[in-house]
Design an enzyme around this catalytic site. Structure first.
Site, PDB file in Angstrom:
ATOM      1  CG  ASN A  40      23.502  11.008  -0.487  1.00 47.57           C
ATOM      2  OD1 ASN A  40      22.417  11.642   0.320  1.00 47.57           O
ATOM      3  ND2 ASN A  40      24.482  11.573  -0.771  1.00 47.57           N
ATOM      4  CE  LYS A  68      23.264  12.146  -4.399  1.00 48.05           C
ATOM      5  NZ  LYS A  68      24.178  11.915  -5.727  1.00 48.05           N
ATOM      6  CG  HIS A 119      27.867  13.925  -1.293  1.00 50.95           C
ATOM      7  ND1 HIS A 119      27.745  14.489  -2.540  1.00 50.95           N
ATOM      8  CD2 HIS A 119      27.598  12.522  -1.662  1.00 50.95           C
ATOM      9  CE1 HIS A 119      27.292  13.744  -3.523  1.00 50.95           C
ATOM     10  NE2 HIS A 119      27.330  12.588  -2.825  1.00 50.95           N
ATOM     11  CD  GLU A 130      25.204  15.476  -5.082  1.00 54.33           C
ATOM     12  OE1 GLU A 130      24.681  15.399  -4.018  1.00 54.33           O
ATOM     13  OE2 GLU A 130      25.329  14.719  -5.922  1.00 54.33           O
ATOM     14  CD  GLU A 188      29.672   9.197  -3.405  1.00 49.36           C
ATOM     15  OE1 GLU A 188      28.720   8.243  -3.479  1.00 49.36           O
ATOM     16  OE2 GLU A 188      29.341  10.234  -3.265  1.00 49.36           O
ATOM     17  N   GLY A 206      25.321  10.537 -10.779  1.00 48.59           N
ATOM     18  CA  GLY A 206      24.185  10.739 -11.206  1.00 48.59           C
ATOM     19  C   GLY A 206      24.374  10.959 -12.712  1.00 48.59           C
ATOM     20  CB  SER A 237      26.005   5.577 -11.866  1.00 50.98           C
ATOM     21  OG  SER A 237      25.959   7.056 -12.391  1.00 50.98           O
TER      22      SER A 237
HETATM   23  P1  13P Z   1      24.179   8.071  -7.762  1.00 52.46           P
HETATM   24  O1  13P Z   1      23.990   6.638  -7.248  1.00 52.46           O
HETATM   25  O2  13P Z   1      22.765   8.838  -8.161  1.00 52.46           O
HETATM   26  O3  13P Z   1      25.005   8.406  -8.995  1.00 52.46           O
HETATM   27  O4  13P Z   1      24.759   8.956  -6.498  1.00 52.46           O
HETATM   28  C1  13P Z   1      25.705   8.435  -5.888  1.00 52.46           C
HETATM   29  C2  13P Z   1      25.949   9.375  -4.756  1.00 52.46           C
HETATM   30  O5  13P Z   1      26.282  10.339  -4.897  1.00 52.46           O
HETATM   31  C3  13P Z   1      26.005   9.011  -3.419  1.00 52.46           C
HETATM   32  O6  13P Z   1      26.440   9.950  -2.393  1.00 52.46           O
END
Ligand code: 13P
Length: 256
Positions: free
Chosen positions: A13, A15, A98, A100, A170, A176, A216
């Site tokens: 992903n 982003k 997601h 976010e 997740e 992150g 992560s």
């Molecule tokens: P990270 O791997 O940067 O923690 O992000 C995970 C994520 O949100 C994947 O959709």
């Protein structure tokens, strides 16, 4: 044992990172590193990068996904992109729900469900994200909350359409932050999701659905996370932006 019944899927992903030019570059770097993978590989990229990603992945074993879609086919929705539009240009996957999107853009379980149904209708494979905030974990409501997110998101989704759904667990506190869920925590919640699918549909459906962990995940911890019995892949943010790291996770998944 049941793990063999399922597809292992590693999805990046990206982003809000990478221009179209950088997309082409990164995919060109990733391609030779993952050419012999035995798992499915997806890169989910910003809308503006989809054309570049589709072009760069042609003839390779990498699928392309978007990071969201709207629930209507078309109409007065300034700034939005429909599932029909994604499907028209040859996109295969779409991430929906997601954290976010839920946290910063007001998405709810109800709009997540609408988007899931629209994506399925257009023949896309959905990567449906669920997960708890740290406070919710501390309050001991993770299992109930995640089960509820899954139930609402899958409302009105048929057994047949379930073949086109991947669920990504997740935990929001692990995204992150560099804080990974332990392999045991990841497995426990993935198992709760599987049990929820069994209750909603059937035991075989639950055994067949791919459930990813995300938060992560990196080249170092992927092996342990992916070897858990209920973890069938990963949804990777930061580490998917570095070709060698992403390839190392794909290699770990190809063993599991
Ligand atoms: P990270 O791997 O940067 O923690 O992000 C995970 C994520 O949100 C994947 O959709």
């Amino acid at each position: 044992m049941n793990k063999q019944l399922r597809k292992t899927v590693i999805a990046g992903n990206w982003k809000m990172n990478k221009t179209p030019q950088e997309t082409t570059q990164l995919i060109e770097e990733i391609k030779p590193l993952v050419a012999n993978a035995s798992c499915d590989i997806v890169v989910c990229v910003p809308y503006i990068d989809l054309h570049a990603a589709l072009e760069a992945t042609k003839g390779s074993n990498i699928y392309v996904g978007a990071e969201n879609c709207h629930w209507e086919q078309n109409g007065a929705f300034t700034g939005e992109i429909s599932a029909a539009m994604l499907s028209a240009i040859g996109v295969h996957y779409v991430i929906i729900g997601h954290s976010e999107r839920r946290t910063y853009f007001g998405e709810t379980d109800v709009t997540v469900n609408q988007r899931v149904r629209a994506a399925l209708k257009e023949g896309l494979t959905v990567i449906l994200c669920v997960g708890e905030y740290l406070e919710q974990r501390e309050q001991g409501v993770t299992d109930e909350l995640v089960a509820m997110q899954v139930k609402i998101a899958l409302g009105g989704v048929s057994k047949e359409d379930l073949n086109n759904i991947i669920i990504a667990y997740e935990p929001v506190w692990a995204i992150g932050t560099g804080k990974t869920a332990t392999a045991q925590q990841a497995n426990e919640v993935c198992a709760v999701i599987r049990k929820t699918v069994a209750e909603l549909y059937c035991e075989n459906c639950a055994n067949a659905i791919t459930i990813q962990y995300g938060g992560s995940m990196n080249a170092k911890n992927a092996d342990e996370l992916l070897s858990q019995p209920d973890v069938d892949g990963g949804l990777i943010g930061g580490a998917s932006l570095k070709a060698p790291d992403f390839a190392a996770i794909v290699a770990a998944a190809s063993k599991s």
